[in-house]
Enzyme design. Sequence first.
Site, PDB file in Angstrom:
ATOM      1  CE1 TYR A   1      40.270   5.430  20.649  1.00 12.77           C
ATOM      2  CE2 TYR A   1      38.878   3.621  21.377  1.00 12.77           C
ATOM      3  CZ  TYR A   1      40.092   4.271  21.380  1.00 12.77           C
ATOM      4  OH  TYR A   1      41.131   3.773  22.112  1.00 12.77           O
TER       5      TYR A   1
ATOM      6  CB  SER B   1      49.375  12.585  28.071  1.00 11.21           C
ATOM      7  OG  SER B   1      50.384  11.587  27.923  1.00 11.21           O
ATOM      8  N   GLY B   2      48.382  11.486  30.689  1.00 10.87           N
ATOM      9  CA  GLY B   2      48.302  10.391  31.652  1.00 10.87           C
ATOM     10  C   GLY B   2      49.306   9.296  31.345  1.00 10.87           C
TER      11      GLY B   2
ATOM     12  NE  ARG C   1      50.102  21.116  23.225  1.00 12.80           N
ATOM     13  CZ  ARG C   1      48.787  21.330  23.156  1.00 12.80           C
ATOM     14  NH1 ARG C   1      48.273  21.922  22.095  1.00 12.80           N
ATOM     15  NH2 ARG C   1      47.996  20.955  24.141  1.00 12.80           N
TER      16      ARG C   1
ATOM     17  NE  ARG D   1      52.405  22.992  28.634  1.00  9.63           N
ATOM     18  CZ  ARG D   1      51.499  22.036  28.423  1.00  9.63           C
ATOM     19  NH1 ARG D   1      50.449  21.920  29.194  1.00  9.63           N
ATOM     20  NH2 ARG D   1      51.656  21.188  27.427  1.00  9.63           N
TER      21      ARG D   1
ATOM     22  CE1 TYR E   1      49.964   7.535  24.450  1.00  7.72           C
ATOM     23  CE2 TYR E   1      52.147   7.470  23.483  1.00  7.72           C
ATOM     24  CZ  TYR E   1      51.258   7.998  24.380  1.00  7.72           C
ATOM     25  OH  TYR E   1      51.660   9.011  25.227  1.00  7.72           O
TER      26      TYR E   1
ATOM     27  CG  MET F   1      47.273  14.146  21.707  1.00  9.72           C
ATOM     28  SD  MET F   1      45.652  13.753  22.347  1.00  9.72           S
ATOM     29  CE  MET F   1      45.954  13.982  24.079  1.00  9.72           C
TER      30      MET F   1
ATOM     31  CG  PHE G   1      50.557  -0.261  22.192  1.00  5.41           C
ATOM     32  CD1 PHE G   1      50.785  -1.625  22.225  1.00  5.41           C
ATOM     33  CD2 PHE G   1      49.884   0.329  23.259  1.00  5.41           C
ATOM     34  CE1 PHE G   1      50.351  -2.396  23.303  1.00  5.41           C
ATOM     35  CE2 PHE G   1      49.448  -0.435  24.343  1.00  5.41           C
ATOM     36  CZ  PHE G   1      49.686  -1.800  24.355  1.00  5.41           C
TER      37      PHE G   1
ATOM     38  CE  LYS H   1      44.036  10.491  32.627  1.00  3.21           C
ATOM     39  NZ  LYS H   1      43.588  10.591  31.235  1.00  3.21           N
TER      40      LYS H   1
END
Length: 320
Positions: free
Chosen positions: A39, A139-140, A161, A163, A230, A233, A255, A315
Site C-alpha cells: 500500500y 463491496s463496501g 462477478r 457466483r 479507486y 482487485m 481517487f 465485512k
Amino acid sequence: SLFRLKDLEVAELGDSDVHVKMLAAPINPADINMIQGTYAILSPLPAVGGNEGVGEVLEVGRRVAALKPGDRVIPAGAGLGTWRTQGVFPEEVLLKVPSDIPVLCAATLSVNPCTAYRMLADFETLVPGDSVIQNAANSGVGQAVIQIAKASGIKTINVVRDRPDLPKLVERLMALGADHVVTEEMLRKPEMKDIFKSIPKPRLALNCVGGKSTTDMLRHLQPKGTVVTYGGMAKQPVTVPVSAFIFRDLRLRGFWMTQWRKDHAQDQEGLASMMDAVCQLIRRGQLTAPACTEVPLQDYKAALEASMKPFTSSKQILLL
C-alpha cells in the site's frame, strides 16, 4: 503469521490527548494491503493494524476542548491502528461522530461511505435521472454508492462477478436500491441495450477491479464520460481502447480517500458537510452499514482469513 495479540501499557494522558475505548473496527482490503507492504502508506513497525473504527472517549487531557468523556470518535485519517481495545491519541487525529448513529455504521463510516460520497460528487455533475455504472458493486463502497445514489435520484448499474449464490446477492443489492445488477459476462451481451431503453447511459463509471472488467464497463459510458479508479482487485492494469479516447473523449481519473483528506486538511467546512450529509443519510435509514460479520478480537485470525476469501460479501468487524 504477521500478527500477534499483545497486551500493552496504556500511554500516559498528555494535555492534548484523548483516552479512547475502542468499540468496533472493520477489516478492509487496504488494511490487509498495508500489512502486506503493498500500500502507499506503510506504518513503522511494530504497528497496530486497522485504519478505521469507532471508540468511546473515556478521559481527556486538560487542553482538550472539543471532546468529552462519553463522546463517540472515529479516526480523522489513516494509520491510527484501530485493532485494539484502548488507546491514547492526540485530539487532532480524532473526529467526533453523533452518538445516535448505530455502532456498526460509525465503525465503517470514515472509509467506504466517504469514498462513495466523494466519487459521486467530485467528478461529474449528476442530477436526478442520471445513471452511474460500477463494478465490485457488492463491496463496501459499492453498497454505499447504491444507497447514496438512490437517495439522490441517481440510477445505478451494478456489475458483480458470477457466483453460486448470485440470485441471493442480486436480491440483496436490489433491496439496497440498485436499479440493475448484471454480471461481468452480461456487460458484453447485446441485451445490455435493453437497460438503456429506460435509463440514460452513464456519465460516470466507478472501478475498483481493473483489467477486462473496466474495459467492458467503459464501453457503455456516454461520450466525455469519466472512469474513476479507486481500487484494483484484479491486479490488472486498466486498458482503454484507443477509439474510446479519440472518438468518445473519455476521461480516466483516480481517487484515494486518504489523499482527499490530506488535500482538505484545512477545509474543515468541506469535511464537516460531508460527514453531516453521510450521518443524515444514516439517520434517515437511507444508508446502512455494509453486511457485517461481528467477530471478537481474540478470533482475529479467523476474521483475517475470512476477509481474504474470494466472493466475500460480508465485512469482518472486530468487536473490541
